[in-house]
Structures are given as structure tokens and as C-alpha cells.
Write a protein that holds these residues in place. Structure first.
Motif, mmCIF file in Angstrom:
data_model
loop_
_atom_site.group_PDB
_atom_site.id
_atom_site.type_symbol
_atom_site.label_atom_id
_atom_site.label_comp_id
_atom_site.label_asym_id
_atom_site.label_seq_id
_atom_site.Cartn_x
_atom_site.Cartn_y
_atom_site.Cartn_z
ATOM 1 N N ASP A 68 0.835 -1.194 0.000
ATOM 2 C CA ASP A 68 0.000 0.000 0.000
ATOM 3 C C ASP A 68 0.878 1.255 0.000
ATOM 4 O O ASP A 68 1.307 1.736 1.036
ATOM 5 N N SER A 69 1.140 1.766 -1.200
ATOM 6 C CA SER A 69 1.908 2.997 -1.351
ATOM 7 C C SER A 69 1.128 3.940 -2.256
ATOM 8 O O SER A 69 0.160 3.540 -2.913
ATOM 9 N N VAL A 70 1.521 5.188 -2.304
ATOM 10 C CA VAL A 70 0.820 6.168 -3.130
ATOM 11 C C VAL A 70 0.837 5.768 -4.599
ATOM 12 O O VAL A 70 -0.186 5.788 -5.295
ATOM 13 N N ALA A 71 2.022 5.383 -5.098
ATOM 14 C CA ALA A 71 2.139 5.016 -6.512
ATOM 15 C C ALA A 71 1.327 3.763 -6.835
ATOM 16 O O ALA A 71 0.596 3.707 -7.831
ATOM 17 N N ASN A 72 1.470 2.747 -5.993
ATOM 18 C CA ASN A 72 0.754 1.497 -6.249
ATOM 19 C C ASN A 72 -0.756 1.668 -6.131
ATOM 20 O O ASN A 72 -1.526 1.026 -6.844
ATOM 21 N N ARG A 73 -1.195 2.550 -5.247
ATOM 22 C CA ARG A 73 -2.624 2.778 -5.101
ATOM 23 C C ARG A 73 -3.202 3.428 -6.362
ATOM 24 O O ARG A 73 -4.329 3.130 -6.774
ATOM 25 N N LYS A 74 -2.445 4.299 -7.001
ATOM 26 C CA LYS A 74 -2.909 4.915 -8.246
ATOM 27 C C LYS A 74 -3.103 3.860 -9.326
ATOM 28 O O LYS A 74 -4.067 3.883 -10.086
ATOM 29 N N VAL A 75 -2.166 2.903 -9.392
ATOM 30 C CA VAL A 75 -2.274 1.844 -10.395
ATOM 31 C C VAL A 75 -3.466 0.945 -10.076
ATOM 32 O O VAL A 75 -4.224 0.546 -10.968
ATOM 33 N N ALA A 76 -3.647 0.627 -8.809
ATOM 34 C CA ALA A 76 -4.772 -0.215 -8.404
ATOM 35 C C ALA A 76 -6.099 0.468 -8.711
ATOM 36 O O ALA A 76 -7.064 -0.171 -9.148
ATOM 37 N N MET A 77 -6.154 1.774 -8.503
ATOM 38 C CA MET A 77 -7.377 2.514 -8.800
ATOM 39 C C MET A 77 -7.664 2.531 -10.297
ATOM 40 O O MET A 77 -8.823 2.475 -10.731
ATOM 41 N N ALA A 78 -6.611 2.589 -11.109
ATOM 42 C CA ALA A 78 -6.799 2.539 -12.563
ATOM 43 C C ALA A 78 -7.371 1.187 -12.977
ATOM 44 O O ALA A 78 -8.256 1.093 -13.835
ATOM 45 N N LYS A 79 -6.846 0.118 -12.349
ATOM 46 C CA LYS A 79 -7.360 -1.211 -12.642
ATOM 47 C C LYS A 79 -8.814 -1.335 -12.178
ATOM 48 O O LYS A 79 -9.653 -1.957 -12.858
ATOM 49 N N ALA A 80 -9.131 -0.722 -11.070
ATOM 50 C CA ALA A 80 -10.497 -0.758 -10.560
ATOM 51 C C ALA A 80 -11.449 -0.058 -11.522
ATOM 52 O O ALA A 80 -12.574 -0.519 -11.767
ATOM 53 N N GLN A 81 -11.005 1.053 -12.108
ATOM 54 C CA GLN A 81 -11.835 1.767 -13.077
ATOM 55 C C GLN A 81 -12.085 0.918 -14.321
ATOM 56 O O GLN A 81 -13.179 0.928 -14.889
ATOM 57 N N LEU A 82 -11.067 0.165 -14.730
ATOM 58 C CA LEU A 82 -11.218 -0.722 -15.888
ATOM 59 C C LEU A 82 -12.281 -1.784 -15.602
ATOM 60 O O LEU A 82 -13.143 -2.066 -16.451
ATOM 61 N N ILE A 83 -12.227 -2.367 -14.415
ATOM 62 C CA ILE A 83 -13.202 -3.398 -14.056
ATOM 63 C C ILE A 83 -14.608 -2.800 -14.013
ATOM 64 O O ILE A 83 -15.577 -3.408 -14.491
ATOM 65 N N GLU A 84 -14.729 -1.591 -13.455
ATOM 66 C CA GLU A 84 -16.031 -0.936 -13.396
ATOM 67 C C GLU A 84 -16.606 -0.723 -14.792
ATOM 68 O O GLU A 84 -17.802 -0.968 -15.037
ATOM 69 N N LEU A 85 -15.764 -0.272 -15.724
ATOM 70 C CA LEU A 85 -16.223 -0.054 -17.100
ATOM 71 C C LEU A 85 -16.662 -1.355 -17.748
ATOM 72 O O LEU A 85 -17.665 -1.405 -18.477
ATOM 73 N N ASP A 86 -15.906 -2.431 -17.500
ATOM 74 C CA ASP A 86 -16.270 -3.733 -18.069
ATOM 75 C C ASP A 86 -17.597 -4.224 -17.508
ATOM 76 O O ASP A 86 -18.412 -4.832 -18.222
ATOM 77 N N ILE A 87 -17.828 -3.983 -16.215
ATOM 78 C CA ILE A 87 -19.093 -4.389 -15.607
ATOM 79 C C ILE A 87 -20.248 -3.639 -16.252
ATOM 80 O O ILE A 87 -21.275 -4.218 -16.620
ATOM 81 N N LEU A 88 -20.078 -2.325 -16.421
ATOM 82 C CA LEU A 88 -21.136 -1.506 -16.997
ATOM 83 C C LEU A 88 -21.400 -1.832 -18.463
ATOM 84 O O LEU A 88 -22.537 -1.776 -18.930
ATOM 85 N N SER A 89 -20.342 -2.189 -19.195
ATOM 86 C CA SER A 89 -20.492 -2.454 -20.635
ATOM 87 C C SER A 89 -20.805 -3.906 -20.953
ATOM 88 O O SER A 89 -20.985 -4.264 -22.111
ATOM 89 N N GLY A 90 -20.841 -4.763 -19.912
ATOM 90 C CA GLY A 90 -21.136 -6.174 -20.139
ATOM 91 C C GLY A 90 -19.942 -6.979 -20.600
ATOM 92 O O GLY A 90 -20.110 -8.098 -21.108
ATOM 93 N N ASN A 91 -18.725 -6.449 -20.452
ATOM 94 C CA ASN A 91 -17.515 -7.155 -20.885
ATOM 95 C C ASN A 91 -16.703 -7.710 -19.722
ATOM 96 O O ASN A 91 -15.512 -8.008 -19.869
ATOM 97 N N PHE A 92 -17.342 -7.865 -18.556
ATOM 98 C CA PHE A 92 -16.620 -8.333 -17.374
ATOM 99 C C PHE A 92 -16.131 -9.773 -17.563
ATOM 100 O O PHE A 92 -16.851 -10.643 -18.060
ATOM 101 N N ASP A 93 -14.873 -10.023 -17.180
ATOM 102 C CA ASP A 93 -14.271 -11.354 -17.269
ATOM 103 C C ASP A 93 -14.372 -12.037 -15.905
ATOM 104 O O ASP A 93 -13.623 -11.712 -14.981
ATOM 105 N N PRO A 94 -15.313 -12.983 -15.727
ATOM 106 C CA PRO A 94 -15.511 -13.612 -14.415
ATOM 107 C C PRO A 94 -14.327 -14.467 -13.971
ATOM 108 O O PRO A 94 -14.215 -14.799 -12.793
ATOM 109 N N THR A 95 -13.427 -14.821 -14.906
ATOM 110 C CA THR A 95 -12.247 -15.599 -14.505
ATOM 111 C C THR A 95 -11.195 -14.714 -13.851
ATOM 112 O O THR A 95 -10.250 -15.209 -13.251
#
Length: 390
Positions: free
Chosen positions: A43-70
Motif C-alpha cells: 500500500d503505497s501512493v504510486a501502487n494505489r494509483k495503479v490499483a485505482m486505474a485497474k479498478a476503473q477498468l473493471i467498473e467499465l467492463d461491468i457496466l459495458s457487459g464485458n466483465f471477465d468472471p475468470t
């Protein structure tokens, strides 16, 4: 999308970035299933920014129906080119914490729970998990049990462990965890006799009752609540039932009262719910004194939904606030009367009814308890025991 603290609750469809064992973790729910994805990053400032970017990607996939359940698409290998963590990341399904499990369990149970149960019992457990427990991971169940035994009463500790075990039983059935670490822990706690709050029966005498009623009637500040206090004393109903009364529940000839709802504390404040604590409804016969009281306070033009005992603002009376302020202030002004909680008005009615010869079954019917409860908690205390000369 922002990171979440323990106390916060994210909207559905939001991916939370949490710190678990000093490593960043993504937590989210899709189609009723909860996912936990470890990034492997500290848990560092830099790593948290990357994790948040990945979280945004997952959110977009959920909303667009492209979520990868694996979750293969979201595992952190693709991030390594951008951020090199201090240690080699390990991608694994991380066991949910008690915080996560209790939140999910509460949401599952919510449709079948009363507002008061959610606000009092479930919120109390959540606060204990979030704020008070020294740890909240499932592998520390023994530590949690020992802490509860050392810092809570036996009754409170037993109830907390019972709730945690029920939560984990549900989690096992929901395939969120493999086993319940709190199983049978509550059964090991033996409660001392007389430890429950139900046994806290300490009624007022008739003289004390009448002095308290007169104290409210003569109080410049709290005279408004005098009819409410007198009503509690001469009906023995629960305060929550009296607060919920509307004029449609009082018969037009002032012969009966129909108790069928109660005002309880919910997550959003005071709400009125149908049904009573131990029954759906009950009818209470009105005597001369009670009829005179009700006639004296019924406003002209009152409609069926008008509250019998509104607060000064016209809302539901908050009995907790009344108990803390007005009730306490009036009793403090009365010399020789020991302070007892507002709920003792109910205990006083039941005890005096029994002392005046009413049958236990009749008293039970009037106040909405079982005869067994009346026998167990009141009958023995309502009469003086005299030892004969041998």
C-alpha cells in the motif's frame, strides 16, 4: 471511484481498493457474487494509483457487459511494466475479512429484518467489527473470542459470537469461505443466572407513580408529556406502542384501544412498523380513568391518522431522548424517589395489577406477554412472602 475506509459503503457496481495485510486488494460484486482480487502491491501512493486505474477498468467492463468472471484479464501481470512492486506479486483469491462478510450478510438478511433490528443489533455488530475488535480476519477467530471474553459481559460476548457464527455459516453456504471458524464458540459461554436485562424489574409504588405523574403535570418544561406518562403507567404498554397510537386505534365510544404498531429506531431514524414485539395486535379495555384522560387530550377535528401522543413538533416521540431529558429531570426534582428507567412504567402496571388480584393470564393478555413470562418475572415479586411461626 475512490478508495474506501472501513466505515464507508460503496454503491453497487463500484470496485473498492482496500488494504489487506498491507497489500492492496480489489473488492467488488457482480451478479450477486463477491470478488476479491489481490494485486500483490504494497500500500503505497504510486501502487494505489495503479490499483485505482485497474479498478476503473473493471467498473467499465461491468457496466459495458464485458466483465471477465475468470479475473484473468485483471490480474496484475499487465501492470508490471508500469509499476514495479518491491516484491513479486502473487495473484490469489484472498479470504474475505469479517468486515466484508458482515456487510454482505447484512445485505442478504436486510429484506427480512425489522428496521430496529438493523439499526440496533446489526449496526452494533458492524461497529464492533470495524472499530473495537483488535483484528478482523477469519484466521484470528480465537483472538476475537478471547478479546470479547475479556472486554464484554458474558451475555454480550455470547450474542456477538452467535452473530459472527451465523454470518460465517451463511458465508460457507454461499461458497465465500470453506469453514466457519466461530462454530460452537458461543455455546462454550455459560451465562450466570439473572444476568439478562429482561430481569431488570424494579417497579414504582402507587405513591411514587402518582407523584411522578403529578411531577410532570406541574413541570413548566415537561408538562406537555404528562398525559403520555400517565398513559404508560395506567396501561402498562411498551413506550414504543404508545408512541405509535393514532386516533383510529381508539374506539369512538372510548371503550377499547387497539395496539397493532410500534415506533422503532431504524437506520434512517424513527419509523412506524406494523405489528408488536410479541404479537400482531391486541385489544386493551378502557376504564373510567383512561377514558377521561383520552377525552381530555383528543383535539377537535382529529382525523384517523392523527397521532394520539405527538411530539411538540408533531412527529413521533423519541422515548430515548425523553428518558434521558424530561423523565430524568422530573424524577430528580422528586425527593425520595429512586431513578428508574421509563420502561419501569410497564413493570409498575404489571406488578400492581397482580398485587390487586388480577389473574396472571388476564395480565398477560393486557400487556402482550405470555403467562409464563408473567409467572417467571413478575408473579414472585408482586406479593410479599410471609414466614409463619413454626
Amino acid at each position: 471511484m475512490t478508495s474506501q475506509t472501513k466505515e464507508s459503503k460503496s454503491p453497487k457496481g463500484t470496485v473498492q481498493v482496500k488494504s489487506s495485510n498491507e497489500r492492496l486488494q480489489l473488492v467488488f460484486r457482480v451478479c450477486g457474487k463477491r470478488y476479491y482480487l489481490s494485486t500483490g502491491f504494497i500500500d503505497s501512493v504510486a501502487n494505489r494509483k495503479v490499483a485505482m486505474a485497474k479498478a476503473q477498468l473493471i467498473e467499465l467492463d461491468i457496466l459495458s457487459g464485458n466483465f471477465d468472471p475468470t479475473l484473468a484479464k485483471y490480474k496484475p501481470e499487465a501492470l508490471l511494466a508500469k509499476v514495479t512492486p518491491p516484491i513479486t506479486p502473487v495473484v490469489e483469491e484472498v479470504a474475505p475479512s469479517l468486515v466484508d462478510l458482515w456487510e454482505s450478510y447484512t445485505e442478504f438478511r436486510r429484506p427480512g429484518l425489522s428496521p430496529s433490528t438493523l439499526a440496533k443489533d446489526y449496526k452494533k455488530v458492524a461497529r464492533c467489527i470495524n472499530v473495537h475488535l483488535p483484528v478482523n480476519t477469519l484466521d484470528k477467530a480465537v483472538v476475537i473470542r478471547n478479546w470479547l471474553n475479556a472486554n464484554r459481559s458474558p451475555d454480550a460476548s455470547k450474542r456477538m459470537l452467535t452473530q459472527l457464527s451465523a454470518c460465517c455459516d451463511w458465508a460457507v453456504k454461499s461458497e465465500l469461505i470453506k469453514e466457519n471458524p466461530f462454530e460452537n464458540m458461543a455455546s462454550d459461554i455459560k451465562l450466570p443466572k439473572g444476568s439478562r436485562e429482561d430481569n431488570d424489574i424494579n417497579p414504582f409504588s402507587i405513591e411514587e407513580r402518582d407523584r411522578i405523574i403529578a411531577g410532570f403535570q406541574n413541570s413548566a418544561r415537561y408538562k406537555y408529556y404528562a398525559p403520555f406518562i400517565e398513559f404508560l403507567f395506567i396501561t402498562g404498554c411498551r413506550p414504543s406502542e404508545a408512541v405509535a397510537l393514532q386516533w383510529k386505534h381508539i374506539s369512538n365510544d372510548f371503550r377499547t384501544i387497539r395496539f397493532e404498531q410500534a415506533v422503532v429506531v431504524s437506520e434512517s431514524g424513527l419509523v412506524c412498523k406494523k405489528g408488536l414485539k410479541t404479537q400482531k395486535k391486541r385489544t386493551f379495555p378502557i376504564n373510567e380513568r383512561l377514558a377521561a384522560l383520552l377525552k381530555s387530550i383528543k383535539p377537535s377535528g382529529a382525523c384517523s391518522d392523527t397521532k394520539v401522543f405527538p411530539s411538540r413538533e408533531g412527529t413521533w416521540i423519541d422515548t430515548r431522548n425523553l428518558n434521558t431529558r424530561g423523565w430524568t429531570a422530573v424524577i430528580e426534582e422528586l425527593d425520595g424517589i429512586e431513578y428508574k428507567k421509563l420502561y419501569q412504567t410497564r413493570h409498575t402496571f404489571i406488578t400492581l395489577a397482580l398485587r390487586n388480584g388480577m389473574d396472571v393470564k388476564d395480565v398477560a393478555k393486557l400487556v402482550g406477554n405470555s403467562p409464563e413470562i408473567i409467572y417467571r418475572h413478575y408473579a414472585g415479586q408482586s406479593r410479599e412472602i410471609i414466614v409463619p411461626n413454626f
